[in-house]
Design a protein around this motif. Structure first.
Motif, PDB file in Angstrom:
ATOM      1  N   UNK A  56      55.149  34.287  14.785  1.00  0.00           N
ATOM      2  CA  UNK A  56      54.005  34.460  13.878  1.00  0.00           C
ATOM      3  C   UNK A  56      52.766  33.668  14.271  1.00  0.00           C
ATOM      4  N   UNK A  57      52.909  32.625  15.056  1.00  0.00           N
ATOM      5  CA  UNK A  57      51.765  31.792  15.432  1.00  0.00           C
ATOM      6  C   UNK A  57      51.956  30.367  14.965  1.00  0.00           C
ATOM      7  N   UNK A  58      51.389  29.448  15.715  1.00  0.00           N
ATOM      8  CA  UNK A  58      51.592  28.022  15.488  1.00  0.00           C
ATOM      9  C   UNK A  58      50.949  27.526  14.205  1.00  0.00           C
ATOM     10  N   UNK A  59      51.611  26.542  13.619  1.00  0.00           N
ATOM     11  CA  UNK A  59      51.049  25.792  12.498  1.00  0.00           C
ATOM     12  C   UNK A  59      50.709  24.402  13.027  1.00  0.00           C
ATOM     13  N   UNK A  60      50.185  23.547  12.170  1.00  0.00           N
ATOM     14  CA  UNK A  60      49.863  22.194  12.609  1.00  0.00           C
ATOM     15  C   UNK A  60      51.048  21.235  12.502  1.00  0.00           C
ATOM     16  N   UNK A  61      52.188  21.716  12.014  1.00  0.00           N
ATOM     17  CA  UNK A  61      53.394  20.880  11.894  1.00  0.00           C
ATOM     18  C   UNK A  61      54.293  21.079  13.107  1.00  0.00           C
ATOM     19  N   UNK A  62      54.981  20.009  13.482  1.00  0.00           N
ATOM     20  CA  UNK A  62      55.883  20.078  14.627  1.00  0.00           C
ATOM     21  C   UNK A  62      57.298  19.692  14.226  1.00  0.00           C
ATOM     22  N   UNK A  63      58.241  20.118  15.055  1.00  0.00           N
ATOM     23  CA  UNK A  63      59.650  19.795  14.862  1.00  0.00           C
ATOM     24  C   UNK A  63      60.256  19.585  16.250  1.00  0.00           C
ATOM     25  N   UNK A  64      61.252  18.723  16.331  1.00  0.00           N
ATOM     26  CA  UNK A  64      61.969  18.514  17.584  1.00  0.00           C
ATOM     27  C   UNK A  64      63.171  19.444  17.607  1.00  0.00           C
ATOM     28  N   UNK A  65      63.331  20.179  18.703  1.00  0.00           N
ATOM     29  CA  UNK A  65      64.492  21.039  18.897  1.00  0.00           C
ATOM     30  C   UNK A  65      65.327  20.411  20.012  1.00  0.00           C
ATOM     31  N   UNK A  66      66.562  20.053  19.683  1.00  0.00           N
ATOM     32  CA  UNK A  66      67.500  19.502  20.667  1.00  0.00           C
ATOM     33  C   UNK A  66      68.449  20.609  21.097  1.00  0.00           C
ATOM     34  N   UNK A  67      68.931  20.512  22.318  1.00  0.00           N
ATOM     35  CA  UNK A  67      69.805  21.546  22.880  1.00  0.00           C
ATOM     36  C   UNK A  67      71.161  20.944  23.215  1.00  0.00           C
ATOM     37  N   UNK A  68      72.200  21.654  22.835  1.00  0.00           N
ATOM     38  CA  UNK A  68      73.571  21.219  23.060  1.00  0.00           C
ATOM     39  C   UNK A  68      74.317  22.333  23.779  1.00  0.00           C
ATOM     40  N   UNK A  69      75.203  21.966  24.700  1.00  0.00           N
ATOM     41  CA  UNK A  69      75.956  22.989  25.433  1.00  0.00           C
ATOM     42  C   UNK A  69      77.419  22.583  25.555  1.00  0.00           C
TER      43      UNK A  69
END
Length: 184
Positions: A56-69
């Protein structure tokens, strides 16, 4: 119809009722996996992610996405994210890469299951493209980079259960294709 059933021998009526119950239970058993998968996709239950064509398009808020395998012990693969985490703008399209290597002596086909934690964030984590949508076949010694294109839906900010989420973990587990566990 009721009169016709009343004239049937009670033992035969009981046997017919048993057959109807067994048939109904069999139908419910076959329908349970697709119904559960649909339930998980609609609600995000168990960290099930969503699918879409565009972000949808960026907002001014951020989040951290961690990756697990993870990899099933029955699949001789090494599997890892290229980077352990990424800080992204909520609503913005982003891409992460995972690397898989077949350490076995024969070609192997694997399929990945996935989930998101915290679970309540699953309904807001949306994949546009993912290696987990199809089976992956690797030749002996072959290494591949596999992308996942995703975004976090801005609606996460409107949900009182998720608006304060600062970190989301996307986790994958690869299984041999003939032993895949259902997603969700």
């Amino acid at each position: 119809m009721v009169n016709a059933l009343a004239r049937i021998d009670p033992k035969l009526r009981t046997a017919l009722l048993g057959v109807v119950i067994v048939a109904a239970m069999t139908g419910v058993a076959f329908a349970s996996v697709p119904l559960y998968r649909l339930f998980c996709q609609v609600t995000g239950f168990g960290g099930t992610t969503q699918r879409a064509d565009t972000a949808p398009g960026a907002t001014d808020r951020q989040v951290t996405v961690s990756f697990d395998s993870n990899v099933s012990p029955r699949l001789p693969w090494q599997f890892r994210p290229e980077v352990p985490s990424d800080r992204i703008a909520i609503g913005a399209r982003d891409m992460a890469f995972f690397v898989a290597t077949n350490a076995g002596k024969t070609a192997m086909t694997g399929t990945a299951t996935f989930n998101v934690t915290p679970e309540q964030a699953g309904k807001y984590f949306t994949k546009i493209q993912c290696f987990c949508f199809t089976q992956q076949t690797l030749q002996p010694g072959e290494t591949v980079r596999m992308p996942v294109i995703y975004y976090v839906d801005p609606k996460i900010l409107d949900d009182p259960d998720t608006r304060d989420v600062q970190k989301i973990t996307l986790s994958y587990t690869f299984y041999p294709a003939d032993q895949a566990k259902p997603a969700g």
